[in-house]
Design an enzyme around this catalytic site. Sequence first.
Site, PDB file in Angstrom:
ATOM      1  N   ARG A 191       7.084   1.696 -32.555  1.00 35.38           N
ATOM      2  CA  ARG A 191       6.999   1.379 -33.984  1.00 35.38           C
ATOM      3  C   ARG A 191       6.855   2.661 -34.821  1.00 35.38           C
ATOM      4  NH1 ARG A 191       2.454  -0.023 -36.776  1.00 35.38           N
ATOM      5  NH2 ARG A 191       1.406  -0.865 -34.945  1.00 35.38           N
ATOM      6  N   TYR A 209      24.386  -6.601 -53.915  1.00 33.82           N
ATOM      7  CA  TYR A 209      24.280  -7.437 -52.717  1.00 33.82           C
ATOM      8  C   TYR A 209      23.227  -8.540 -52.930  1.00 33.82           C
ATOM      9  CZ  TYR A 209      23.315  -8.752 -47.915  1.00 33.82           C
ATOM     10  OH  TYR A 209      23.114  -9.474 -46.763  1.00 33.82           O
ATOM     11  N   LYS A 211      26.936  -2.541 -40.811  1.00 33.03           N
ATOM     12  CA  LYS A 211      28.326  -2.580 -41.257  1.00 33.03           C
ATOM     13  C   LYS A 211      29.101  -1.360 -40.725  1.00 33.03           C
ATOM     14  CE  LYS A 211      26.674  -6.093 -43.509  1.00 33.03           C
ATOM     15  NZ  LYS A 211      26.222  -5.982 -44.899  1.00 33.03           N
TER      16      LYS A 211
END
Length: 381
Positions: free
Chosen positions: A47, A100, A197
């Site tokens: 983490r 978006y 993407k």
Amino acid sequence: MHGGATADRGDGPVAEPIVQSATFSAASEEEFAQIALERRGGRFYTRYGNPNHEKVAAVIADLEAAETAMVFASGMATATTTALALLSSGDHVVAQRSTYAGTASLVLNVLPRLGITCTQVDQTDPRAFADAFRPQTRLVLLETPSNPLLEVTDLRAVSALARSAGALTLADNTFASPVNSRPLELGVDLVWHSSTKYLGGHSDLSAGALAGSAELLDRIWDTALVTGAVLGPFDAWLLLRGIRTLPLRVRQHNANGAALATALEAHPAVRAVHYPGLPSHPQHAVAATQMSGYGGVVSLELAGGYAAERFISGLRLARRAASLALVVHPVAMWAGTLEPGQISSAGVSPGLVRLAAGIEDTQDLVEDALRSLDALHEGTP
Ligand SMILES: *Cc1c(COP(=O)(O)O)cnc(C)c1O
């Protein structure tokens, strides 16, 4: 291609190993105490960072001409963590009207519950940003070209205005990719990506990235430890592998996007084509000063009476799916994130179709789109 490479040219694996470990041991108490404090380190607890994060973040920083970068579990985790790190109750945010859906939902539905207000503006007009600034404005959320309307923001003008108003700029560079545009070189403070993407490029991972100065990323790092949106080591490894071919892929996306936009614009069943590379795009001149290519995403509005769904159903190559290199009907997809009024005020109409050209053969792709349009136009489904 060689970004992030270590100076070590000795023996060892050529492909990065995957360090699939949640935690790391330290040789001594002193070393343990030291690595626990390291920001964006790679060897304490996943983490807090992992060698696979470190490698891919170094390459992303190189690509974005940034001092440093961080990776997250998704694009939205990146934006949300950054907003939580930089904003407090009473602050004001300026965002774009065309943005978006997840970003719109963050500023319209999530931040207001924390006492953070937002003004959405017409991104095509830098003066609209200037008019929206208040003394409490801390952050300006930019996205160019925007999803799904491909509107362009003048990054030089808006980042200069924000700087003089004392606000930070955070630009979503997902659609352009750092191959076509590097917002930090134009004056923007922070850049983020849905690495799901173009950076990943293979529709096989979810990831996000943030790039900017070490000073800003140190501030965001402290919040990232708390939001805990950790990218898995294997996905970080896949992301690095995807990025190694980014320039080759973007070259083909650019060629395909331009060819599709030009062919679609000439078809009688199409009312409008939105693509910043077209001379007819209202911000083409600005786009040309800040982009070296225009990407693979093209959106179109069919002429009156033609149903978007029938056009989509007639395509053989493009599959109906969210993400890039596929086709979506934004009004249907966004219904999961935004209210109907929020969707229409973002300029998303029922007739809008977003096509995202992958790395297909250009002629195959253009023929497929034209075949489906011809079928609509001739009334033969
Ligand atoms: C997909 C997308 C996002 C969200 O990224 P996730 O990785 O899905 O969280 C943000 N901005 C743009 C422009 C996108 O296309």
